[in-house]
Design a protein around this motif. Sequence first.
Motif, mmCIF file in Angstrom:
data_model
loop_
_atom_site.group_PDB
_atom_site.id
_atom_site.type_symbol
_atom_site.label_atom_id
_atom_site.label_comp_id
_atom_site.label_asym_id
_atom_site.label_seq_id
_atom_site.Cartn_x
_atom_site.Cartn_y
_atom_site.Cartn_z
ATOM 1 N N MET A 196 0.851 -1.211 0.000
ATOM 2 C CA MET A 196 0.000 0.000 0.000
ATOM 3 C C MET A 196 0.876 1.247 0.000
ATOM 4 S SD MET A 196 -2.917 1.226 2.744
ATOM 5 C CE MET A 196 -1.740 1.436 4.073
ATOM 6 N N THR A 197 0.615 2.145 -0.939
ATOM 7 C CA THR A 197 1.348 3.401 -1.006
ATOM 8 C C THR A 197 0.829 4.353 0.062
ATOM 9 O OG1 THR A 197 1.617 3.149 -3.393
ATOM 10 C CG2 THR A 197 1.963 5.357 -2.471
ATOM 11 N N THR A 198 1.752 4.975 0.803
ATOM 12 C CA THR A 198 1.362 5.918 1.843
ATOM 13 C C THR A 198 2.033 7.263 1.610
ATOM 14 O OG1 THR A 198 3.152 5.213 3.310
ATOM 15 C CG2 THR A 198 1.014 4.098 3.546
ATOM 16 N N ILE A 199 1.450 8.296 2.216
ATOM 17 C CA ILE A 199 1.972 9.652 2.127
ATOM 18 C C ILE A 199 2.070 10.205 3.543
ATOM 19 C CG2 ILE A 199 1.626 11.971 1.167
ATOM 20 C CD1 ILE A 199 -0.163 10.697 -0.960
ATOM 21 N N ARG A 200 3.238 10.709 3.899
ATOM 22 C CA ARG A 200 3.439 11.248 5.241
ATOM 23 C C ARG A 200 2.965 12.700 5.289
ATOM 24 N NH1 ARG A 200 4.281 8.989 10.294
ATOM 25 N NH2 ARG A 200 5.265 10.526 11.674
ATOM 26 N N LEU A 201 1.927 12.947 6.071
ATOM 27 C CA LEU A 201 1.351 14.283 6.211
ATOM 28 C C LEU A 201 0.864 14.465 7.644
ATOM 29 C CD1 LEU A 201 -0.939 14.333 3.029
ATOM 30 C CD2 LEU A 201 1.201 15.609 3.274
ATOM 31 N N THR A 202 0.691 15.699 8.047
ATOM 32 C CA THR A 202 0.002 15.952 9.309
ATOM 33 C C THR A 202 -1.489 15.704 9.104
ATOM 34 O OG1 THR A 202 -0.488 18.281 8.909
ATOM 35 C CG2 THR A 202 1.668 17.766 9.867
ATOM 36 N N THR A 203 -2.227 15.628 10.193
ATOM 37 C CA THR A 203 -3.674 15.442 10.102
ATOM 38 C C THR A 203 -4.318 16.605 9.348
ATOM 39 O OG1 THR A 203 -3.652 14.235 12.190
ATOM 40 C CG2 THR A 203 -5.781 15.076 11.434
ATOM 41 N N ALA A 204 -3.869 17.811 9.648
ATOM 42 C CA ALA A 204 -4.433 18.981 8.975
ATOM 43 C C ALA A 204 -4.105 18.973 7.492
ATOM 44 C CB ALA A 204 -3.917 20.261 9.630
ATOM 45 N N GLN A 205 -2.860 18.637 7.136
ATOM 46 C CA GLN A 205 -2.481 18.572 5.722
ATOM 47 C C GLN A 205 -3.291 17.508 4.987
ATOM 48 O OE1 GLN A 205 1.680 17.797 6.197
ATOM 49 N NE2 GLN A 205 2.168 19.906 6.822
ATOM 50 N N ALA A 206 -3.526 16.384 5.657
ATOM 51 C CA ALA A 206 -4.321 15.320 5.048
ATOM 52 C C ALA A 206 -5.757 15.763 4.828
ATOM 53 C CB ALA A 206 -4.279 14.072 5.942
ATOM 54 N N LEU A 207 -6.317 16.481 5.796
ATOM 55 C CA LEU A 207 -7.694 16.943 5.661
ATOM 56 C C LEU A 207 -7.826 17.927 4.505
ATOM 57 C CD1 LEU A 207 -10.608 17.065 6.639
ATOM 58 C CD2 LEU A 207 -9.899 18.767 8.344
ATOM 59 N N VAL A 208 -6.874 18.837 4.376
ATOM 60 C CA VAL A 208 -6.910 19.802 3.270
ATOM 61 C C VAL A 208 -6.837 19.082 1.933
ATOM 62 C CG1 VAL A 208 -5.580 21.624 2.126
ATOM 63 C CG2 VAL A 208 -6.058 21.765 4.591
ATOM 64 N N ARG A 209 -5.924 18.120 1.825
ATOM 65 C CA ARG A 209 -5.791 17.393 0.560
ATOM 66 C C ARG A 209 -7.052 16.584 0.261
ATOM 67 N NH1 ARG A 209 -0.315 14.288 -1.327
ATOM 68 N NH2 ARG A 209 0.470 16.336 -0.672
ATOM 69 N N PHE A 210 -7.631 15.985 1.287
ATOM 70 C CA PHE A 210 -8.872 15.212 1.106
ATOM 71 C C PHE A 210 -10.008 16.111 0.621
ATOM 72 C CE2 PHE A 210 -12.964 13.931 2.902
ATOM 73 C CZ PHE A 210 -13.096 12.632 2.422
ATOM 74 N N LEU A 211 -10.218 17.249 1.292
ATOM 75 C CA LEU A 211 -11.338 18.128 0.945
ATOM 76 C C LEU A 211 -11.229 18.664 -0.474
ATOM 77 C CD1 LEU A 211 -11.776 20.173 4.256
ATOM 78 C CD2 LEU A 211 -13.134 18.237 3.444
ATOM 79 N N ALA A 212 -10.002 18.888 -0.934
ATOM 80 C CA ALA A 212 -9.810 19.432 -2.282
ATOM 81 C C ALA A 212 -10.221 18.454 -3.371
ATOM 82 C CB ALA A 212 -8.350 19.834 -2.466
ATOM 83 N N ASN A 213 -10.431 17.198 -3.016
ATOM 84 C CA ASN A 213 -10.759 16.178 -4.025
ATOM 85 C C ASN A 213 -12.174 15.639 -3.886
ATOM 86 O OD1 ASN A 213 -8.378 15.773 -5.741
ATOM 87 N ND2 ASN A 213 -7.344 15.315 -3.814
ATOM 88 N N GLN A 214 -13.059 16.397 -3.219
ATOM 89 C CA GLN A 214 -14.443 15.953 -3.045
ATOM 90 C C GLN A 214 -15.357 16.715 -4.011
ATOM 91 O OE1 GLN A 214 -14.698 13.290 -0.868
ATOM 92 N NE2 GLN A 214 -12.481 13.694 -0.911
ATOM 93 N N TYR A 215 -16.222 15.987 -4.687
ATOM 94 C CA TYR A 215 -17.139 16.560 -5.670
ATOM 95 C C TYR A 215 -18.557 16.051 -5.413
ATOM 96 C CZ TYR A 215 -13.032 18.029 -8.303
ATOM 97 O OH TYR A 215 -11.857 18.637 -8.678
ATOM 98 N N SER A 216 -19.522 16.865 -5.823
ATOM 99 C CA SER A 216 -20.912 16.410 -5.818
ATOM 100 C C SER A 216 -21.391 16.330 -7.257
ATOM 101 C CB SER A 216 -21.799 17.371 -5.016
ATOM 102 O OG SER A 216 -21.933 18.610 -5.697
ATOM 103 N N GLU A 217 -22.391 15.483 -7.464
ATOM 104 C CA GLU A 217 -22.955 15.324 -8.821
ATOM 105 C C GLU A 217 -24.458 15.123 -8.723
ATOM 106 O OE1 GLU A 217 -25.024 13.184 -11.784
ATOM 107 O OE2 GLU A 217 -24.284 12.153 -9.982
ATOM 108 N N ARG A 218 -25.195 15.827 -9.575
ATOM 109 C CA ARG A 218 -26.621 15.598 -9.739
ATOM 110 C C ARG A 218 -26.982 15.893 -11.175
ATOM 111 N NH1 ARG A 218 -31.188 18.843 -6.374
ATOM 112 N NH2 ARG A 218 -30.610 20.450 -7.880
ATOM 113 N N ASP A 219 -27.751 15.021 -11.763
ATOM 114 C CA ASP A 219 -28.194 15.182 -13.160
ATOM 115 C C ASP A 219 -27.016 15.343 -14.118
ATOM 116 O OD1 ASP A 219 -30.748 15.123 -12.104
ATOM 117 O OD2 ASP A 219 -30.947 17.301 -12.084
ATOM 118 N N GLY A 220 -25.904 14.672 -13.811
ATOM 119 C CA GLY A 220 -24.741 14.724 -14.686
ATOM 120 C C GLY A 220 -23.857 15.941 -14.520
ATOM 121 N N GLN A 221 -24.231 16.854 -13.608
ATOM 122 C CA GLN A 221 -23.452 18.067 -13.382
ATOM 123 C C GLN A 221 -22.578 17.897 -12.147
ATOM 124 O OE1 GLN A 221 -23.589 20.889 -15.427
ATOM 125 N NE2 GLN A 221 -24.861 19.601 -16.757
#
Length: 625
Positions: free
Chosen positions: A1-26
């Motif tokens: 398993m590939t891992t990335i060393r980050l602080t909890t805050a850095q991990a949260l920022v990176r996680f949030l930047a990759n979240q998307y919502s979708e409805r009706d194809g948008q």
Amino acid sequence: MTTIRLTTAQALVRFLANQYSERDGQEQRLIPGVWGIFGHGNVAGIGQALLQAAVTREADLPYYLARNEQGMVHASVAYAKMRDRLATFACTASTGPGSTNMITGAALATTNRIPILLLPSDMFATRAADPVLQQLEDTRGGDVTVNDAFRAVSKYFDRISRPEQLIPAALAAMRVLSDPVETGAVTLALPQDVQAEGFDWPAEFFRRRVWHVGRPVPEPAAVERAARLLRGARRPLIVAGGGTVYSGAETELRAFAEATGIPVADTHAGKGAVPWDHPYAVGGIGSTGSYAANELAKDADVVLGIGTRYSDFTTASHTVFGNPDVTFVNLNVARLDAVKHSAEPLVADARFGIQALAGVLSDWEVDPAYRDRIRQLIARTREIENECFNRAHGPLPAQTEILGALNDVLDDRAVVINAAGSLPGDLQQLWRARDPKAYHVEYAYSCMGYEVAAGVGAKMADPSREVVVLVGDGSYLMMAQEIVTMVSEGLKVIVVLVQNHGFASIGALSESLGSQRFGTKYRFRNGDSGQLDGDVLPVDLAANASSLGADVLHATSVDEFRAAMEKAKAATRTTVVHVETDLYGPNPPGHGWWDVPVAQTSALDSTRAAYETYASHKLDQRHYL
């Protein structure tokens, strides 16, 4: 398993930047940015992580500086409301008062069922330096902090006391934020030491995730049951709430009303779903509802609620629906609301639910006589509105005259924002919305101080629209500082500051309840009476707005207000239009009631008289069973 060393805050920022919502194809960013005010609880955690993301571009999560923690939550709520709850912001605050300042905003978001992600900083998980600055010491347990106060007003709450706990908590947070039934404030309390602690995170945690916002389809048998009740109705009425707008069901609702002839009343959140001048739009319903809507509600035998939670203002405290045999059909994505008032529930997305009802009722419509009655009531309602707009009141203009002028000078796409005081009641009767996003009145929590901050969020959500913050002096004084944020972010917002030197709404309510407007005026303390009933305070709110960086225009009459608004519309930066109105109205005529208990015993004649009136209204109140 590939891992990335980050602080909890850095991990949260990176996680949030990759979240998307979708409805009706948008697809769109679920969390497009972070609001924050830094202190010792988050400056080295979330603050450092946001800085690192901006410098290294390892995560695209812009940071916005607010001036008050409650204000940044309000701005985020307004943004989410404009985006139909498909996108919202995260809000980070420091330990102690910075975090608890967000609790009112959290309550507002959850009450309105609007998604918002709150990241209050918390005390040391290790407790290495107990007690630290701003720590609450609770004798009942060492794990209690002030952030536990968020539990009651959050749809999801978690405290991240170890870095690895962030993985399930962050995923759960996104699930709630993207669920139209469960959504509201989501709180992840972050101890300040855990924010800065390093951990080897699985790379898969940071992959691009799309949260699909579904449209639940109605059960065929439930559609048939609802249609059977509507077919038997002679005086049906639709109550359109915020769910109609959030689902984008405006076109379907208009077509359904035209085909069946059922009139459409609206709540604050549903106003604009049907344009004000549509032949079946009868206006706001309930305690401050229009003449047409409330007259129709008195006799309605079947009420079709669409996307409404039926607050006491909508039902006029259970008095507006006067037919003893009234039956409810509730189309709502949440079963909690679908079953209210012993209704026949139709649990589904509003758009799909209306389409289903239209399909099975394609051969049915109301009697021509009922259509004629609707037209007559609407015509009388227009007369009442025009009387309110053209009072020629003096020496100060009536607030209703200012609303009439504002209606005239704004185009259909302009967004008018309000939340508290006498303005929501006047607006529900008088505002002529033709666009579902043009009427932005927060009236589930009716939070004073929402307006200016909401102007920031609404403008960020749709810069192409003119955004007009309509705020009374009472609400302005609660929270005006986000004008600075408008200026710093280069946002062009018009703030209409209506000053009447007091609390007009509560003053009028106080008088009607026999409390003689006690404590509702901005006055010097009178040395003779000992009360706050002396001369008017020399408060210059226009100068205050100017000191915060806004351009300011003054108006002393309706004509001057029209001229000032034209200048404000032509401006390129935040502009405040200051106008004084008469504290004593006159307001629109009342067509509904609101249950606010009156003292049963009193030494005051005014209170005893008010109690008699109150007792008579209580006779009309009932459960809908």
